[in-house]
Motif scaffolding. Structure first.
Motif, PDB file in Angstrom:
ATOM      1  N   GLU A 123      13.994 -10.761  21.654  1.00 23.90           N
ATOM      2  CA  GLU A 123      15.375 -11.237  21.574  1.00 23.90           C
ATOM      3  C   GLU A 123      16.246 -10.355  20.686  1.00 23.90           C
ATOM      4  O   GLU A 123      17.420 -10.638  20.475  1.00 23.90           O
ATOM      5  N   CYS A 124      15.648  -9.270  20.142  1.00 20.75           N
ATOM      6  CA  CYS A 124      16.374  -8.367  19.261  1.00 20.75           C
ATOM      7  C   CYS A 124      16.825  -7.126  20.031  1.00 20.75           C
ATOM      8  O   CYS A 124      16.184  -6.723  21.006  1.00 20.75           O
ATOM      9  N   SER A 125      17.859  -6.506  19.546  1.00 22.58           N
ATOM     10  CA  SER A 125      18.260  -5.211  20.094  1.00 22.58           C
ATOM     11  C   SER A 125      17.383  -4.126  19.479  1.00 22.58           C
ATOM     12  O   SER A 125      16.746  -4.325  18.438  1.00 22.58           O
ATOM     13  N   ALA A 126      17.363  -2.953  20.130  1.00 21.88           N
ATOM     14  CA  ALA A 126      16.580  -1.829  19.615  1.00 21.88           C
ATOM     15  C   ALA A 126      17.075  -1.415  18.229  1.00 21.88           C
ATOM     16  O   ALA A 126      16.292  -1.031  17.361  1.00 21.88           O
ATOM     17  N   LYS A 127      18.392  -1.533  18.011  1.00 20.22           N
ATOM     18  CA  LYS A 127      18.958  -1.173  16.709  1.00 20.22           C
ATOM     19  C   LYS A 127      18.464  -2.105  15.615  1.00 20.22           C
ATOM     20  O   LYS A 127      18.100  -1.658  14.519  1.00 20.22           O
ATOM     21  N   ASP A 128      18.423  -3.398  15.906  1.00 18.31           N
ATOM     22  CA  ASP A 128      17.946  -4.365  14.911  1.00 18.31           C
ATOM     23  C   ASP A 128      16.467  -4.172  14.604  1.00 18.31           C
ATOM     24  O   ASP A 128      16.027  -4.370  13.470  1.00 18.31           O
ATOM     25  N   ALA A 129      15.694  -3.823  15.633  1.00 20.89           N
ATOM     26  CA  ALA A 129      14.257  -3.599  15.435  1.00 20.89           C
ATOM     27  C   ALA A 129      14.005  -2.357  14.598  1.00 20.89           C
ATOM     28  O   ALA A 129      13.001  -2.271  13.887  1.00 20.89           O
ATOM     29  N   ASN A 130      14.923  -1.388  14.674  1.00 18.37           N
ATOM     30  CA  ASN A 130      14.770  -0.145  13.927  1.00 18.37           C
ATOM     31  C   ASN A 130      15.138  -0.312  12.460  1.00 18.37           C
ATOM     32  O   ASN A 130      14.393   0.087  11.559  1.00 18.37           O
ATOM     33  N   TRP A 131      16.308  -0.899  12.211  1.00 20.64           N
ATOM     34  CA  TRP A 131      16.749  -1.092  10.828  1.00 20.64           C
ATOM     35  C   TRP A 131      17.884  -2.104  10.800  1.00 20.64           C
ATOM     36  O   TRP A 131      18.935  -1.892  11.374  1.00 20.64           O
ATOM     37  N   SER A 132      17.658  -3.234  10.141  1.00 21.88           N
ATOM     38  CA  SER A 132      18.662  -4.283  10.049  1.00 21.88           C
ATOM     39  C   SER A 132      18.208  -5.288   9.004  1.00 21.88           C
ATOM     40  O   SER A 132      17.014  -5.405   8.691  1.00 21.88           O
ATOM     41  N   TRP A 133      19.164  -6.036   8.467  1.00 23.49           N
ATOM     42  CA  TRP A 133      18.811  -7.114   7.540  1.00 23.49           C
ATOM     43  C   TRP A 133      17.930  -8.146   8.224  1.00 23.49           C
ATOM     44  O   TRP A 133      17.161  -8.871   7.573  1.00 23.49           O
ATOM     45  N   LYS A 134      17.995  -8.216   9.555  1.00 27.13           N
ATOM     46  CA  LYS A 134      17.196  -9.188  10.296  1.00 27.13           C
ATOM     47  C   LYS A 134      15.694  -8.922  10.196  1.00 27.13           C
ATOM     48  O   LYS A 134      14.872  -9.788  10.534  1.00 27.13           O
ATOM     49  N   LEU A 135      15.311  -7.725   9.743  1.00 30.15           N
ATOM     50  CA  LEU A 135      13.892  -7.427   9.556  1.00 30.15           C
ATOM     51  C   LEU A 135      13.282  -8.284   8.448  1.00 30.15           C
ATOM     52  O   LEU A 135      12.053  -8.378   8.341  1.00 30.15           O
ATOM     53  N   LEU A 147      10.119   0.076  14.412  1.00 33.88           N
ATOM     54  CA  LEU A 147      10.522   0.074  13.008  1.00 33.88           C
ATOM     55  C   LEU A 147      10.815   1.491  12.528  1.00 33.88           C
ATOM     56  O   LEU A 147      10.073   2.435  12.816  1.00 33.88           O
ATOM     57  N   ASN A 148      11.892   1.650  11.795  1.00 40.49           N
ATOM     58  CA  ASN A 148      12.317   2.945  11.273  1.00 40.49           C
ATOM     59  C   ASN A 148      11.252   3.522  10.349  1.00 40.49           C
ATOM     60  O   ASN A 148      10.712   2.824   9.487  1.00 40.49           O
ATOM     61  N   TRP A 149      10.980   4.824  10.500  1.00 42.15           N
ATOM     62  CA  TRP A 149       9.932   5.455   9.694  1.00 42.15           C
ATOM     63  C   TRP A 149      10.257   5.433   8.205  1.00 42.15           C
ATOM     64  O   TRP A 149       9.359   5.427   7.359  1.00 42.15           O
ATOM     65  N   LYS A 150      11.548   5.417   7.868  1.00 41.27           N
ATOM     66  CA  LYS A 150      11.937   5.351   6.461  1.00 41.27           C
ATOM     67  C   LYS A 150      11.526   4.008   5.846  1.00 41.27           C
ATOM     68  O   LYS A 150      11.139   3.951   4.679  1.00 41.27           O
ATOM     69  N   VAL A 151      11.612   2.946   6.655  1.00 42.09           N
ATOM     70  CA  VAL A 151      11.172   1.632   6.186  1.00 42.09           C
ATOM     71  C   VAL A 151       9.661   1.638   5.986  1.00 42.09           C
ATOM     72  O   VAL A 151       9.145   1.080   4.995  1.00 42.09           O
TER      73      VAL A 151
END
Length: 387
Positions: free
Chosen positions: A137-149, A188-192
């Motif tokens: 239910e998430c966008s690719a952007k949210d899955a990569n980096w977002s407060w929603k993580l 998930l963003n590699w920086k995270v």
């Protein structure tokens, strides 16, 4: 012209039974691996069906039937039930804190009608399904980096803390690593990931000092130097190494292993059954079993990749990751490369709860393959109101 889903390979014969879509080679590999495990349980039980081999055979037959039934379940059912299953599993973990049975110094069990089970086993699959739905239910952007993580982080952290408190370090590690695997697979963003690894490096010494129980700290110290207390805390891993080394290339033969047959090897039917495998079947037998594990994992990941739905891909890959982590942690544990944390070798070690969850997970994987062309629409998430 773009072909419809019904014209794609595997869907052209609309009257084909769903059973025909099941990967029977994969099912055969599971049966072969479990059969070897039952043979070893027969051996370490004194060449007798009791107390372990017959019960394991009956459990596997029941779990196999359940797995094939689950393979026919529509993916929409898995999707709709994901959060419910997670919530129920979380409530059971809370119930363990309140009314759980204490066995061998740990409060991990619930008893219902004389039947005991570990709710933490359910959470291993529940976390996969819940995270798969969240990312569906998430966008690719949210899955990569977002407060929603922070949401999936909390979904992983809460049950991990509850399981750690039981205390059950091995299962808490499995839940955490499985959840992390799903987050990485979701993009998930590699920086995270790098920041999380750095935070873990800082937190581990603090957790060792202030969070872990004394016996858990002792296990880690024993892992680093088992020879310091060979008849006490280092006994398990030293006996495991002796058993594995004494088997040589081809092993001593079924029923002829000195460490397992004379009960020098502790937990020979559960956590340390791979040591008994190497003693009685040798390096060749152990290598063959790991080849089977590798084939099962690769085939399961391929089935996950075939799914046209994001939920299906993540759920099947997450269930496979859980299985792979079982194998990795137990294999490293019996070789002295990881602390003893009580993680069984899936389908080979004796135990009903672990087998039920492994076969349930593979029922999901097979179901994803059977319904691979089913495209699940992304539902409106409650978090979209904050966008």
């Amino acid at each position: 012209m773009v072909d419809s889903a019904l014209s794609r390979p595997g869907q052209r014969e609309r009257y084909d039974s769903k059973l025909a879509q099941i990967d029977w080679v994969f099912v055969g590999l599971l049966a072969t691996l479990t059969g070897i495990g039952i043979l070893l349980l027969y051996s370490v039980g004194g060449m007798k069906w009791e107390p372990w081999a017959f019960k394991q055979l009956v459990t596997f037959c029941a779990c196999m039937a359940f797995m094939l039934l689950l393979a026919l379940v529509d993916l929409r059912v898995w999707l709709m039930g994901a959060y419910w299953f997670y919530g129920a599993s979380l409530l059971l973990l809370v119930a363990v804190e309140a009314v759980g049975d204490v066995r061998m110094g740990a409060q991990r069990w619930l008893s219902v009608g004389g039947f005991g089970f570990q709710p933490s086993e359910f959470m291993k699959l529940a976390i996969v399904l819940a995270l798969a739905r969240f990312y569906h239910e998430c966008s690719a952007k949210d899955a990569n980096w977002s407060w929603k993580l922070l949401i999936p982080a909390a979904m992983i952290g809460v049950p991990a803390v509850l399981v750690m408190h039981q205390p059950d370090l091995g299962t808490a590690v499995l839940i955490s690593l499985t959840g992390l695997a799903v987050m990485i697979l979701a993009g998930l963003n590699w920086k995270v990931i790098a920041a999380g690894a750095a935070a873990a490096a800082v937190a581990i010494p603090l957790a060792f000092e202030f969070v872990l129980h004394e016996y858990q700290r002792q296990r880690i110290l024993t892992f680093l130097n088992p020879e310091e207390d060979p008849s006490g805390s280092g006994y398990h891993i030293l006996q495991s190494k002796i058993a594995m080394g004494s088997g040589g290339l081809l092993g001593k033969g079924l029923g002829l292993g000195s460490q397992s047959q004379l009960n020098f090897l502790p937990e020979k039917h559960t956590d340390f059954i791979m040591a008994a495998v190497c003693e009685e079947l040798g390096f060749a037998g152990g290598f063959m079993i790991f080849l089977l594990y590798g084939a099962i994992i690769l085939m399961a990941l391929r089935m996950a990749s075939l799914s046209h739905s994001h939920f299906g891909r993540l759920a099947a890959a997450g269930a496979t990751a859980t299985f792979a982590l079982y194998v990795l942690i137990n294999g490293a544990m019996v070789m002295g490369l990881f602390p003893v944390v009580g993680v069984p070798m899936p389908l080979v070690s004796y135990g009903g709860s672990a087998m039920l969850m492994v076969m349930t997970g593979f029922g999901l994987v097979l179901g994803v393959k059977v319904h691979r062309y089913q495209e699940l629409p992304r539902q409106a998430s409650i978090f979209q109101r904050f966008e």
